[in-house]
Design an enzyme around this catalytic site. Structure first.
Site, PDB file in Angstrom:
ATOM      1  N   SER A 150      43.879  60.636 -31.457  1.00 10.76           N
ATOM      2  CA  SER A 150      43.144  61.664 -32.196  1.00 10.76           C
ATOM      3  C   SER A 150      43.049  61.292 -33.662  1.00 10.76           C
ATOM      4  O   SER A 150      43.985  60.732 -34.242  1.00 10.76           O
ATOM      5  CB  SER A 150      43.852  63.018 -32.063  1.00 10.76           C
ATOM      6  OG  SER A 150      43.283  63.976 -32.937  1.00 10.76           O
ATOM      7  N   TYR A 165      50.630  68.875 -31.926  1.00 14.18           N
ATOM      8  CA  TYR A 165      49.610  68.057 -31.269  1.00 14.18           C
ATOM      9  C   TYR A 165      49.544  66.663 -31.880  1.00 14.18           C
ATOM     10  O   TYR A 165      49.642  65.646 -31.184  1.00 14.18           O
ATOM     11  CB  TYR A 165      48.260  68.766 -31.388  1.00 14.18           C
ATOM     12  CG  TYR A 165      47.083  67.998 -30.848  1.00 14.18           C
ATOM     13  CD1 TYR A 165      46.739  68.066 -29.504  1.00 14.18           C
ATOM     14  CD2 TYR A 165      46.287  67.226 -31.697  1.00 14.18           C
ATOM     15  CE1 TYR A 165      45.644  67.375 -29.019  1.00 14.18           C
ATOM     16  CE2 TYR A 165      45.194  66.536 -31.211  1.00 14.18           C
ATOM     17  CZ  TYR A 165      44.879  66.613 -29.874  1.00 14.18           C
ATOM     18  OH  TYR A 165      43.795  65.919 -29.383  1.00 14.18           O
TER      19      TYR A 165
END
Length: 260
Positions: A150, A165
């Protein structure tokens, strides 16, 4: 040449292929001539749609259920992949594994619970790490492992609420870099890619439900829009192909210049 005609067919496992980036990656990989084993967790109909899209291209694909957050199921999944390779492709190995399955971030530090943190860990880090180990005996020498990280990991993209996350995605990047070193002796390449904001079903279909969030994200992106699944899928297909045979140990930003 279509892989179905090759003496040694190319087959790639793509996790989380029922929609979004996983579906796009599966279709683009098939477009390049490889067979695809497309996994799903809770949406078998989505995986079958992915299979149908690939078959419309003249390719071959099959769907298998996989809960990437439950490592106890991985031995049975390994056996299912092995059996499917033999029965459908007459093969005994896969050429690549794409670790794409996951879920979106977005929980503030003050609201973070141990249970929620463990969910991030099970699905985003432990799952792909041990799925890779489980399928390693089936991965052909010279094959590829590609995991989806990400852009939230990079400096400049530190939005509030993503500590859990992004922490797991950072761990995945680091583990993949070390695996590239360790598995390089077998000619296996290991990379990650880091999408920026991309129009997918993650976050409870956030882009569909809250279209007003798109313009601010596009404004932070050098190329002036959010990503589409196809933007990411094409890069994944390239990185697991022989064309990327000299790329390993890298985390590649695929974000249109988000948060530069």
């Amino acid at each position: 040449m279509n892989s179905q005609q090759n003496e040694h067919p190319s087959v790639v496992v793509v996790t989380g292929a029922s929609a979004g980036i996983g579906r796009s990656a599966a279709v683009e990989i098939a477009r390049r001539g490889s067979g695809v084993i497309a996994t799903y967790h809770s949406r078998p109909e989505g995986a079958e749609e992915t299979v149908a899209l690939i078959e419309e291209l003249g390719g071959r694909a099959h769907a298998l259920r996989l809960d990437v957050g439950d490592t106890a199921t991985f031995p049975a999944f390994h056996d299912a992949v092995r059996d499917l390779l033999a029965s459908e492709w007459g093969a005994d190995s896969i050429d690549a594994l794409v670790n794409n399955a996951g879920f979106g971030g977005g929980r503030s530090f003050e609201e973070m619970t141990e249970e929620a943190f463990d969910d991030y860990y099970r699905v985003l880090l432990r799952g792909p790490y041990f799925l890779t180990r489980s399928l390693l005996p089936l991965l052909a020498p010279g094959g590829a492992i590609l995991s989806v990280s990400s852009s939230s990991v990079r400096p400049g993209d530190t939005e509030p609420g993503y500590s859990g996350y992004a922490g797991m995605k950072a761990g995945l990047i680091t583990a993949s870099r070390f695996l590239a070193r360790e598995l390089g002796e077998r000619g296996i390449r290991v990379n990650t890619i880091a999408p920026g904001p991309t129009r997918t079903r993650l976050g409870g279909d956030a882009f569909e439900k809250y279209p007003e969030i798109i313009a601010p994200l596009a404004a932070k992106t050098v190329l002036g829009r959010i990503g589409e699944p196809e933007d990411i899928g094409r890069v994944i297909a390239f990185l697991v192909s022989p064309e990327a045979a000299w790329i390993t140990g890298q985390d590649i930003q695929v974000s249109g210049g988000y948060a530069l």
